[in-house]
Design an enzyme around this catalytic site. Structure first.
Site, PDB file in Angstrom:
ATOM      1  N   THR A 145      -9.293  -9.490  -3.890  1.00  0.00           N
ATOM      2  CA  THR A 145      -7.919  -9.308  -3.412  1.00  0.00           C
ATOM      3  C   THR A 145      -7.839  -9.321  -1.889  1.00  0.00           C
ATOM      4  OG1 THR A 145      -6.048  -7.769  -3.401  1.00  0.00           O
ATOM      5  CG2 THR A 145      -8.213  -6.783  -3.581  1.00  0.00           C
ATOM      6  N   SER A 187      -5.064   1.518  -2.493  1.00  0.00           N
ATOM      7  CA  SER A 187      -4.881   2.142  -3.812  1.00  0.00           C
ATOM      8  C   SER A 187      -6.251   2.241  -4.467  1.00  0.00           C
ATOM      9  CB  SER A 187      -3.961   1.286  -4.696  1.00  0.00           C
ATOM     10  OG  SER A 187      -4.653   0.117  -5.129  1.00  0.00           O
ATOM     11  N   TYR A 189      -7.015   0.971  -7.278  1.00  0.00           N
ATOM     12  CA  TYR A 189      -7.342  -0.397  -7.735  1.00  0.00           C
ATOM     13  C   TYR A 189      -7.989  -1.196  -6.601  1.00  0.00           C
ATOM     14  CZ  TYR A 189      -6.524  -5.340  -7.603  1.00  0.00           C
ATOM     15  OH  TYR A 189      -6.711  -6.673  -7.375  1.00  0.00           O
ATOM     16  N   HIS A 190      -7.331  -1.219  -5.435  1.00  0.00           N
ATOM     17  CA  HIS A 190      -7.878  -1.999  -4.316  1.00  0.00           C
ATOM     18  C   HIS A 190      -9.256  -1.473  -3.914  1.00  0.00           C
ATOM     19  CE1 HIS A 190      -3.554  -3.226  -3.771  1.00  0.00           C
ATOM     20  NE2 HIS A 190      -4.134  -4.363  -3.477  1.00  0.00           N
ATOM     21  N   LYS A 193     -12.068  -3.023  -5.761  1.00  0.00           N
ATOM     22  CA  LYS A 193     -12.432  -4.375  -5.304  1.00  0.00           C
ATOM     23  C   LYS A 193     -13.299  -4.297  -4.039  1.00  0.00           C
ATOM     24  CE  LYS A 193     -10.018  -6.780  -8.370  1.00  0.00           C
ATOM     25  NZ  LYS A 193     -10.184  -8.065  -9.043  1.00  0.00           N
TER      26      LYS A 193
HETATM   27  N1  USQ Z   1       7.227  -3.749  -3.621  1.00  0.00           N
HETATM   28  C1  USQ Z   1       8.587  -3.566  -3.450  1.00  0.00           C
HETATM   29  N2  USQ Z   1       9.358  -3.548  -4.557  1.00  0.00           N
HETATM   30  C2  USQ Z   1       8.865  -3.730  -5.824  1.00  0.00           C
HETATM   31  C3  USQ Z   1       7.485  -3.930  -5.972  1.00  0.00           C
HETATM   32  C4  USQ Z   1       6.693  -3.930  -4.843  1.00  0.00           C
HETATM   33  O1  USQ Z   1       9.084  -3.410  -2.343  1.00  0.00           O
HETATM   34  O2  USQ Z   1       9.661  -3.694  -6.785  1.00  0.00           O
HETATM   35  C5  USQ Z   1       6.343  -3.760  -2.425  1.00  0.00           C
HETATM   36  C6  USQ Z   1       5.196  -2.770  -2.500  1.00  0.00           C
HETATM   37  O3  USQ Z   1       5.574  -1.486  -2.050  1.00  0.00           O
HETATM   38  C7  USQ Z   1       4.159  -3.451  -1.636  1.00  0.00           C
HETATM   39  C8  USQ Z   1       4.411  -4.956  -1.856  1.00  0.00           C
HETATM   40  O4  USQ Z   1       5.732  -5.022  -2.387  1.00  0.00           O
HETATM   41  O5  USQ Z   1       4.386  -3.188  -0.294  1.00  0.00           O
HETATM   42  C9  USQ Z   1       3.453  -5.621  -2.795  1.00  0.00           C
HETATM   43  O6  USQ Z   1       3.433  -4.977  -4.049  1.00  0.00           O
HETATM   44  P1  USQ Z   1       2.968  -5.752  -5.366  1.00  0.00           P
HETATM   45  O7  USQ Z   1       3.134  -4.845  -6.530  1.00  0.00           O
HETATM   46  O8  USQ Z   1       3.638  -7.066  -5.422  1.00  0.00           O
HETATM   47  O9  USQ Z   1       1.429  -6.078  -5.043  1.00  0.00           O
HETATM   48  P2  USQ Z   1       0.115  -5.157  -5.049  1.00  0.00           P
HETATM   49  O10 USQ Z   1       0.351  -3.806  -5.595  1.00  0.00           O
HETATM   50  O11 USQ Z   1      -0.460  -5.228  -3.680  1.00  0.00           O
HETATM   51  O12 USQ Z   1      -0.867  -5.888  -6.065  1.00  0.00           O
HETATM   52  C10 USQ Z   1      -0.762  -7.275  -6.427  1.00  0.00           C
HETATM   53  C11 USQ Z   1      -1.588  -7.488  -7.698  1.00  0.00           C
HETATM   54  C12 USQ Z   1      -3.055  -7.223  -7.391  1.00  0.00           C
HETATM   55  C13 USQ Z   1      -3.505  -8.091  -6.216  1.00  0.00           C
HETATM   56  C14 USQ Z   1      -2.617  -7.847  -5.001  1.00  0.00           C
HETATM   57  C15 USQ Z   1      -2.905  -8.786  -3.873  1.00  0.00           C
HETATM   58  O13 USQ Z   1      -1.138  -6.646  -8.750  1.00  0.00           O
HETATM   59  O14 USQ Z   1      -3.843  -7.504  -8.539  1.00  0.00           O
HETATM   60  O15 USQ Z   1      -4.835  -7.813  -5.876  1.00  0.00           O
HETATM   61  O16 USQ Z   1      -1.232  -8.090  -5.378  1.00  0.00           O
HETATM   62  S1  USQ Z   1      -2.572  -8.061  -2.310  1.00  0.00           S
HETATM   63  O17 USQ Z   1      -1.201  -7.518  -2.315  1.00  0.00           O
HETATM   64  O18 USQ Z   1      -2.702  -9.106  -1.320  1.00  0.00           O
HETATM   65  O19 USQ Z   1      -3.500  -6.964  -2.112  1.00  0.00           O
END
Ligand code: USQ
Length: 406
Positions: A145, A187, A189-190, A193
């Site tokens: 990730t 998190s 989860y992160h 990784k």
């Molecule tokens: N967010 C909102 N509103 C929502 C959902 C999320 O504002 O309804 C915000 C979160 O607070 C965060 C961002 O959007 O700041 C990203 O959240 P996300 O749920 O889209 O992504 P994340 O939790 O980071 O995890 C997802 C995948 C994970 C992958 C990661 C890549 O579930 O498997 O590793 O994206 S990364 O984000 O580059 O770490």
């Protein structure tokens, strides 16, 4: 190539299996179907109707004449089964998706933290351990990730895995080295990784394993060329507060007339990639394995960066949806800049699918088609990162997190 796809029943695993089968590879999916069990635990289902993995494989065979083999194995728990399977089948390459991938799910409770750590870390370690034990020189491609780098603004581009540093020695010289970019997980989860990265470094150094780690951004979209071929090959599409990711969630919310759930100011900047590019990147990585005993190959698997509020505003303009500015259930920087280097995939031929109204509109249409399957009460993100944050928010009757009560 004979390829084992660990976690091949999931959101990226399934379209990857189809893509590689279509390209002529022999595909074996190893999966414990945990993602389907988690749907049951959470009382939610994919927006798109998903058939069983066996039925999906049957349809694929009927459509293309190609077989995708399925083996029910829990990598984190069934070490001997995994080892036995690898020993008998000796794949040329292994793609490892078999981890609990949702940050909010990993932060739900102490039980979910324990599950995520033990599942993810044991699955990865069991696999590495078995490869050494069997003297199996399969190229291991792992879905990591972008989140291993963290999201603090540093004012410099994030390199592809390794950071050149100068270390001052006791006698005043400067020694140059390339080190793993300092990990900064946001998190549990992160964090798993980040732990995976350490396991890979050790096994590449100690046992010469050939490992590629893909630091992927947030995947958006649902269809790939192969999942479009038959309605029963459709990919899963998560919309709930735990597994739905931000851009796909906004698109589904727009389709069902639910306010777009922006956390905080929406100043969070993240890396994105379309699902079609994701499967293509994996194919490119497979074709470019590192040499034995070289360091872990790391790619940044992303094509563009966006700020959450810009995405919400774009979708709001496109669809007329209202934006709900909500207290953030996560502990994360409210605003950050993000510049990411991704020349490696571009240099190997990736042609990015970037955000455009056409593709976004197609996703809204898919969401509208299946809107009758949405349980609106599962849309809010209710997993809070800390007890303090949990105490500060409450929900309105529709289930949208609307106000802070502190
Ligand atoms: N967010 C909102 N509103 C929502 C959902 C999320 O504002 O309804 C915000 C979160 O607070 C965060 C961002 O959007 O700041 C990203 O959240 P996300 O749920 O889209 O992504 P994340 O939790 O980071 O995890 C997802 C995948 C994970 C992958 C990661 C890549 O579930 O498997 O590793 O994206 S990364 O984000 O580059 O770490």
């Amino acid at each position: 190539m004979k390829i084992a796809v660990l976690g091949g029943d999931g959101f990226v695993g399934w379209p990857t299996s189809l893509h590689l089968s279509d390209a002529g590879h022999e595909i074996h999916i190893l999966d414990n179907l945990s993602r389907r069990w988690i749907d049951t635990e959470l009382g939610v289902q994919s927006l798109t109707p998903m058939d069983s993995i066996q039925e999906r494989a049957r349809i694929w065979h009927a459509e293309t004449g190609r077989r995708i083999h399925f083996h029910l194995i829990d990598l984190a728990k069934d070490y001997e089964l995994l080892k036995g399977w690898l020993s008998k089948n000796r794949p040329d390459a292994i793609i490892h998706f078999a981890e609990q991938r949702a940050a909010p799910y990993s932060m739900k409770s102490d039980r979910h933290k324990n599950y995520t750590v033990s599942n993810n870390v044991n699955a990865t370690h069991n696999l590495l351990n078995a490869l050494v034990e069997l003297d199996l020189d399969a190229h291991l491609v792992h879905l990591g990730t972008m989140g291993v780098y963290g999201y603090s603004t540093v004012g410099a581009a994030i390199p592809e895995g390794y950071l050149p540093v100068g270390i001052e020695t006791a006698d005043g010289r400067t020694v140059s080295q390339e080190i793993l970019y300092p990990s900064n997980p946001g998190s549990i989860y992160h964090m798993t990784k980040c732990l995976d990265q350490q396991l890979f470094q050790f096994y590449a150094k100690n046992d010469g394993l050939r490992i590629t780690d893909l630091h992927q951004g947030i995947v958006w979209g649902t269809h790939t060329e192969q999942t479009r071929r038959h309605m029963q090959l459709i990919n899963r599409f998560d919309y709930d507060g735990d597994y739905g990711t931000v851009l796909n969630r906004f698109l589904i919310q727009a389709a069902i007339g639910y306010p777009l759930t922006v956390h905080g100011t929406g100043g969070q900047t993240r890396a994105f990639i379309h699902i079609q590019d994701s499967v293509r990147c994996i194919e490119i990585a497979l074709s470019n394995p590192p040499a034995r005993s070289s360091r872990v190959e790391i790619f940044n698997q992303m094509t563009e960066t966006h700020r959450v509020r810009d995405l919400a505003e774009m979708i709001s303009k496109m669809t007329g949806s209202r934006i709900a500015w909500l207290p953030n259930p996560r502990k994360e920087a409210p605003e950050n800049e993000l510049v990411v280097r991704n020349e490696k995939f571009l240099g190997l031929g990736l042609e990015p699918t970037t955000l455009g109204e056409g593709l976004l509109g197609e996703i809204v249409d898919v969401a509208k088609k299946y809107a009758y399957r949405v349980d609106r009460s599962r849309v809010p993100a209710v997993s809070a990162w800390t007890r303090d944050i949990a105490a500060k928010v409450e929900h309105d009757p529709e289930g949208v997190r609307l106000k802070s009560v502190s």
